[in-house]
Structures are given as C-alpha cells and as structure tokens.
Design a protein around this motif. Structure first.
Motif, PDB file in Angstrom:
ATOM      1  N   VAL A 170       0.846  -1.187   0.000  1.00 51.92           N
ATOM      2  CA  VAL A 170       0.000   0.000   0.000  1.00 51.92           C
ATOM      3  C   VAL A 170       0.887   1.244   0.000  1.00 51.92           C
ATOM      4  CG1 VAL A 170      -1.882   1.229   1.150  1.00 51.92           C
ATOM      5  CG2 VAL A 170      -1.705  -1.270   1.357  1.00 51.92           C
ATOM      6  N   SER A 171       0.563   2.185  -0.877  1.00 49.95           N
ATOM      7  CA  SER A 171       1.282   3.456  -0.921  1.00 49.95           C
ATOM      8  C   SER A 171       0.270   4.548  -1.245  1.00 49.95           C
ATOM      9  CB  SER A 171       2.409   3.410  -1.958  1.00 49.95           C
ATOM     10  OG  SER A 171       1.881   3.165  -3.251  1.00 49.95           O
ATOM     11  N   THR A 172       0.751   5.745  -1.500  1.00 49.51           N
ATOM     12  CA  THR A 172      -0.134   6.844  -1.892  1.00 49.51           C
ATOM     13  C   THR A 172       0.252   7.350  -3.276  1.00 49.51           C
ATOM     14  OG1 THR A 172       1.233   8.610  -0.975  1.00 49.51           O
ATOM     15  CG2 THR A 172      -0.362   7.557   0.521  1.00 49.51           C
ATOM     16  N   VAL A 173      -0.667   8.062  -3.882  1.00 52.07           N
ATOM     17  CA  VAL A 173      -0.377   8.666  -5.183  1.00 52.07           C
ATOM     18  C   VAL A 173       0.805   9.618  -5.068  1.00 52.07           C
ATOM     19  CG1 VAL A 173      -1.273  10.275  -6.911  1.00 52.07           C
ATOM     20  CG2 VAL A 173      -2.700   8.378  -6.120  1.00 52.07           C
ATOM     21  N   LEU A 174       0.850  10.408  -4.006  1.00 56.92           N
ATOM     22  CA  LEU A 174       1.946  11.357  -3.831  1.00 56.92           C
ATOM     23  C   LEU A 174       3.296  10.642  -3.806  1.00 56.92           C
ATOM     24  CD1 LEU A 174       2.952  14.229  -3.295  1.00 56.92           C
ATOM     25  CD2 LEU A 174       2.596  13.798  -0.845  1.00 56.92           C
ATOM     26  N   GLU A 175       3.390   9.569  -3.028  1.00 62.79           N
ATOM     27  CA  GLU A 175       4.647   8.814  -2.955  1.00 62.79           C
ATOM     28  C   GLU A 175       5.070   8.290  -4.319  1.00 62.79           C
ATOM     29  OE1 GLU A 175       5.121   6.129   0.726  1.00 62.79           O
ATOM     30  OE2 GLU A 175       2.950   6.373   0.464  1.00 62.79           O
ATOM     31  N   GLN A 176       4.155   7.653  -5.014  1.00 62.76           N
ATOM     32  CA  GLN A 176       4.508   7.033  -6.287  1.00 62.76           C
ATOM     33  C   GLN A 176       4.849   8.084  -7.345  1.00 62.76           C
ATOM     34  OE1 GLN A 176       5.127   3.992  -6.712  1.00 62.76           O
ATOM     35  NE2 GLN A 176       4.115   2.920  -5.052  1.00 62.76           N
ATOM     36  N   ARG A 177       4.120   9.189  -7.341  1.00 61.27           N
ATOM     37  CA  ARG A 177       4.402  10.242  -8.310  1.00 61.27           C
ATOM     38  C   ARG A 177       5.800  10.833  -8.085  1.00 61.27           C
ATOM     39  NH1 ARG A 177       1.008  14.182  -6.874  1.00 61.27           N
ATOM     40  NH2 ARG A 177      -0.862  13.237  -7.757  1.00 61.27           N
ATOM     41  N   ARG A 178       6.215  10.924  -6.829  1.00 63.31           N
ATOM     42  CA  ARG A 178       7.514  11.534  -6.517  1.00 63.31           C
ATOM     43  C   ARG A 178       8.687  10.566  -6.657  1.00 63.31           C
ATOM     44  NH1 ARG A 178       6.688  15.269  -1.061  1.00 63.31           N
ATOM     45  NH2 ARG A 178       5.628  17.025  -2.098  1.00 63.31           N
ATOM     46  N   TRP A 179       8.462   9.287  -6.302  1.00 58.48           N
ATOM     47  CA  TRP A 179       9.619   8.413  -6.119  1.00 58.48           C
ATOM     48  C   TRP A 179       9.590   7.112  -6.903  1.00 58.48           C
ATOM     49  CZ3 TRP A 179       7.745  10.121  -0.958  1.00 58.48           C
ATOM     50  CH2 TRP A 179       8.394  11.301  -0.544  1.00 58.48           C
ATOM     51  N   HIS A 180       8.583   6.883  -7.721  1.00 58.32           N
ATOM     52  CA  HIS A 180       8.565   5.623  -8.453  1.00 58.32           C
ATOM     53  C   HIS A 180       9.791   5.542  -9.376  1.00 58.32           C
ATOM     54  CE1 HIS A 180       7.425   2.323 -11.056  1.00 58.32           C
ATOM     55  NE2 HIS A 180       6.493   2.006 -10.168  1.00 58.32           N
ATOM     56  N   PRO A 181      10.542   4.417  -9.344  1.00 55.17           N
ATOM     57  CA  PRO A 181      11.801   4.354 -10.110  1.00 55.17           C
ATOM     58  C   PRO A 181      11.632   4.428 -11.620  1.00 55.17           C
ATOM     59  CG  PRO A 181      11.251   2.204  -9.171  1.00 55.17           C
ATOM     60  CD  PRO A 181      10.324   3.203  -8.546  1.00 55.17           C
ATOM     61  N   PHE A 182      10.448   4.081 -12.146  1.00 56.04           N
ATOM     62  CA  PHE A 182      10.255   4.105 -13.598  1.00 56.04           C
ATOM     63  C   PHE A 182       9.432   5.286 -14.094  1.00 56.04           C
ATOM     64  CE2 PHE A 182      11.206  -0.449 -13.034  1.00 56.04           C
ATOM     65  CZ  PHE A 182      12.206  -0.593 -13.982  1.00 56.04           C
ATOM     66  N   PHE A 183       8.647   5.907 -13.218  1.00 54.79           N
ATOM     67  CA  PHE A 183       7.741   6.966 -13.678  1.00 54.79           C
ATOM     68  C   PHE A 183       8.113   8.359 -13.178  1.00 54.79           C
ATOM     69  CE2 PHE A 183       5.139   3.082 -13.754  1.00 54.79           C
ATOM     70  CZ  PHE A 183       4.760   3.090 -15.083  1.00 54.79           C
ATOM     71  N   SER A 184       8.824   8.444 -12.064  1.00 52.23           N
ATOM     72  CA  SER A 184       9.160   9.748 -11.498  1.00 52.23           C
ATOM     73  C   SER A 184      10.401  10.320 -12.182  1.00 52.23           C
ATOM     74  CB  SER A 184       9.412   9.619  -9.993  1.00 52.23           C
ATOM     75  OG  SER A 184       9.817  10.846  -9.451  1.00 52.23           O
ATOM     76  N   GLY A 185      10.281  11.522 -12.701  1.00 51.30           N
ATOM     77  CA  GLY A 185      11.429  12.211 -13.266  1.00 51.30           C
ATOM     78  C   GLY A 185      11.810  11.787 -14.666  1.00 51.30           C
ATOM     79  N   ASP A 189       9.348   9.226 -23.485  1.00 54.03           N
ATOM     80  CA  ASP A 189      10.350   8.601 -24.352  1.00 54.03           C
ATOM     81  C   ASP A 189      11.432   7.890 -23.544  1.00 54.03           C
ATOM     82  OD1 ASP A 189       9.017   9.406 -26.606  1.00 54.03           O
ATOM     83  OD2 ASP A 189      10.305  11.144 -26.989  1.00 54.03           O
ATOM     84  N   GLU A 190      11.841   8.495 -22.429  1.00 52.65           N
ATOM     85  CA  GLU A 190      12.854   7.860 -21.577  1.00 52.65           C
ATOM     86  C   GLU A 190      12.322   6.580 -20.962  1.00 52.65           C
ATOM     87  OE1 GLU A 190      15.352  11.814 -20.131  1.00 52.65           O
ATOM     88  OE2 GLU A 190      13.549  11.177 -19.036  1.00 52.65           O
ATOM     89  N   PHE A 191      11.071   6.619 -20.523  1.00 54.42           N
ATOM     90  CA  PHE A 191      10.449   5.418 -19.967  1.00 54.42           C
ATOM     91  C   PHE A 191      10.406   4.303 -21.010  1.00 54.42           C
ATOM     92  CE2 PHE A 191       6.498   2.918 -19.671  1.00 54.42           C
ATOM     93  CZ  PHE A 191       6.695   2.280 -18.458  1.00 54.42           C
ATOM     94  N   LEU A 192       9.954   4.628 -22.210  1.00 57.32           N
ATOM     95  CA  LEU A 192       9.857   3.608 -23.261  1.00 57.32           C
ATOM     96  C   LEU A 192      11.231   3.064 -23.634  1.00 57.32           C
ATOM     97  CD1 LEU A 192       7.093   5.184 -25.535  1.00 57.32           C
ATOM     98  CD2 LEU A 192       6.852   3.364 -23.831  1.00 57.32           C
TER      99      LEU A 192
END
Length: 208
Positions: A170-185, A189-192
C-alpha cells in the motif's frame, strides 16, 4: 465496512475482500483459485453474499484452471477481456459503489477499481516485479494509464497493489508520483527506452 487483505508469501500476490456488513454483500478483488477454501470460509464466517469477483488482470494462459476455480465462487466476474465485457462501469454492493477504470499496460486489458479513497491497481506499478510476467505487455499504454489515470488522483489516494514482492503493498499517489523508479522524473520517451532495454519477456512455466 469490513476490509481484509490476503497475502501469498511465496508469490507476493494480494487479494482484497471488501464487505458491507449491514447488507451482507461482499466483493473480492484479485482472488486466486488456490485460496478458494479460505475465501469461502471468510464469506461464511460473516454470512456474506459475494456480489462480484473483480480481476485487475490475469495470467490464465499460465494458469489454465483458474477460471473454472473462480467460477466456484458463484459470482459475476469482471475483467477486461472477452467473454467478460466491462459493463457497467459502476458496480454496487450493499450501499457502496466501486468504479471500474480501464488501465491497460501491464497486460493489454488491465482494469483498476476505485472505492472511496482507495485505488486497486493490480500490476500497474510493479513494472518488472510480476511473478508471472517479467515486463509490461504494452509499455506505451502503461505510461498513459499511470500518468493520466493514477497520478492525476488526489495525493492522499491509497494505492493497493496486486503483488508486492520486496515492496510495499500500500502506498499513496503522492509517494509514487515523486519516487517511483520508472515513472518519477522520466519523460515518456525515456520510460519507453528503459522498457525496450529490458530482457525479452520470459516464458514462465505454467501451473496447473
């Protein structure tokens, strides 16, 4: 409300039981056939009628007995591919409502389920950690589902995973938006590019 989380230590897979005790109606999210006796006992213990079986995604090609086992729960199945059309998009149980949100990417037909301040998103955020699938089937759709449907939810929304091997369930949207290793920052194109560089999809051994 009654809410239970069931975790399989070996695979990291998670199942969620939601129930309205006053109406004696329940919903199961991502149940597994191997857990049928436990699930039936939990329902019987509180005299609950199972209203829906909700699947964020499945790997039935590797687990061919799974649909027949889940049919023994004797409740309508909602999942994102034929012969289970996603209709309606709002599912009642007791005095509660669950909203069905198409979120393809992990597989081509993934669904997520929104209830109150909770969002059950299956394997969307796991990316490479699914015990049955080593990489997303549709990376472009996965990026869009996460950034446009998950990350636009309120910061405090609770995200419930479908599996949690070496990670939090369980996490929060805020956490995942800030720190997810594949989606944050990363840009899309970089993700793909990261996804394209992953090893070819492993073909895992079917279970029967």
């Amino acid at each position: 409300m009654y809410f239970r989380i069931l975790n399989d230590d070996a695979s990291g897979e998670l199942t969620y039981l939601l129930a309205d005790p006053s109406a004696r109606e329940a919903v199961l999210i991502d149940p597994h056939g191997r857990d049928l006796p436990v699930l039936q006992a939990l329902l019987a213990e509180r005299d609950l009628r199972l209203r829906w079986v909700l699947r964020t995604h499945h790997h039935d090609e590797l687990q061919p007995r799974e649909p027949a086992l889940l049919a023994k729960l004797a409740a309508p199945v909602v999942q994102g591919d034929a012969p289970y059309p996603v209709n309606p998009s709002v599912l009642p149980f007791g005095d509660e409502l669950i909203h069905v949100v198409p979120t393809p990417g992990h597989t081509g037909f993934c669904l997520s389920f929104s209830w109150r301040d909770r969002f059950f998103c299956g394997g969307l955020l796991a990316v490479t950690a699914c015990p049955h699938q080593s990489r997303p089937q549709v990376p472009q759709a996965l990026w869009d589902s996460v950034t446009q449907k998950v990350f636009t939810l309120p910061d405090e929304t609770l995200l419930f995973a479908g599996h949690e091997r070496r990670a939090r369930a369980v996490s929060t949207v805020l956490e995942q938006r800030r720190w997810h290793p594949f989606f944050s920052g990363l840009t899309r194109d970089e993700f793909l590019a990261h996804m394209a560089a992953l090893p070819e999809q492993q073909i895992l051994t079917p279970t029967f």
